[in-house]
Design a protein around this motif. Structure first.
Motif, PDB file in Angstrom:
ATOM      1  N   ALA A  74       6.455 -11.755   6.195  1.00  0.00           N
ATOM      2  CA  ALA A  74       6.352 -12.220   4.808  1.00  0.00           C
ATOM      3  C   ALA A  74       4.973 -12.817   4.549  1.00  0.00           C
ATOM      4  CB  ALA A  74       7.440 -13.245   4.517  1.00  0.00           C
ATOM      5  N   ASN A  75       4.478 -13.606   5.497  1.00  0.00           N
ATOM      6  CA  ASN A  75       3.145 -14.204   5.348  1.00  0.00           C
ATOM      7  C   ASN A  75       2.057 -13.133   5.354  1.00  0.00           C
ATOM      8  OD1 ASN A  75       4.043 -16.857   5.111  1.00  0.00           O
ATOM      9  ND2 ASN A  75       4.063 -17.157   7.322  1.00  0.00           N
ATOM     10  N   ARG A  76       2.211 -12.110   6.200  1.00  0.00           N
ATOM     11  CA  ARG A  76       1.236 -11.025   6.244  1.00  0.00           C
ATOM     12  C   ARG A  76       1.223 -10.292   4.917  1.00  0.00           C
ATOM     13  NH1 ARG A  76       0.940  -5.872   6.459  1.00  0.00           N
ATOM     14  NH2 ARG A  76       3.166  -5.520   6.677  1.00  0.00           N
ATOM     15  N   ARG A  77       2.406  -9.994   4.398  1.00  0.00           N
ATOM     16  CA  ARG A  77       2.500  -9.281   3.113  1.00  0.00           C
ATOM     17  C   ARG A  77       1.879 -10.114   1.984  1.00  0.00           C
ATOM     18  NH1 ARG A  77       7.117  -5.518   2.221  1.00  0.00           N
ATOM     19  NH2 ARG A  77       7.592  -4.630   4.230  1.00  0.00           N
ATOM     20  N   SER A  78       2.100 -11.404   2.035  1.00  0.00           N
ATOM     21  CA  SER A  78       1.555 -12.279   1.005  1.00  0.00           C
ATOM     22  C   SER A  78       0.031 -12.285   1.045  1.00  0.00           C
ATOM     23  CB  SER A  78       2.095 -13.700   1.194  1.00  0.00           C
ATOM     24  OG  SER A  78       1.537 -14.569   0.241  1.00  0.00           O
ATOM     25  N   ARG A  79      -0.530 -12.364   2.240  1.00  0.00           N
ATOM     26  CA  ARG A  79      -1.995 -12.338   2.382  1.00  0.00           C
ATOM     27  C   ARG A  79      -2.565 -11.010   1.874  1.00  0.00           C
ATOM     28  NH1 ARG A  79      -0.831 -14.440   7.382  1.00  0.00           N
ATOM     29  NH2 ARG A  79      -1.306 -12.469   8.364  1.00  0.00           N
ATOM     30  N   GLU A  80      -1.894  -9.909   2.205  1.00  0.00           N
ATOM     31  CA  GLU A  80      -2.385  -8.597   1.780  1.00  0.00           C
ATOM     32  C   GLU A  80      -2.336  -8.430   0.261  1.00  0.00           C
ATOM     33  OE1 GLU A  80      -0.170  -5.610   3.851  1.00  0.00           O
ATOM     34  OE2 GLU A  80      -1.236  -5.940   5.730  1.00  0.00           O
TER      35      GLU A  80
END
Length: 83
Positions: A74-80
């Motif tokens: 979820a954090n990776r998707r948010s950063r992207e």
């Protein structure tokens, strides 16, 4: 040519509509699955269940591992999505 191509593609309209709906459902399911706030609440619930004895350590560890993996994603998707 616009009218002709529109008429020829008219039979595909239900298929395009169905595909659009499926994409919307998938987007919403992924949004809920990777909701960071919900994942943190679930981690808290697992900790409470462990503390109360409703879950043993092995069950709690397995659930926490799954939830943390989803939280990282979820954090990776948010950063992207933010840049």
């Amino acid at each position: 040519m616009g009218i002709l191509s529109g008429l020829l593609s008219l039979p595909l309209a239900p298929v395009r509509g169905t595909v659009w709906i499926a994409e919307q459902v998938l987007d919403e399911a992924e949004r809920q699955y990777y909701d960071a706030g919900a994942l943190r609440r679930q981690l808290e619930e697992v900790a409470l269940a462990r503390d109360s004895g409703d879950l043993d350590d092995a069950e709690a560890d397995a659930l926490e591992e799954q939830l943390i993996t989803r939280l990282i994603e979820a954090n990776r998707r948010s950063r992207e999505s933010h840049g």
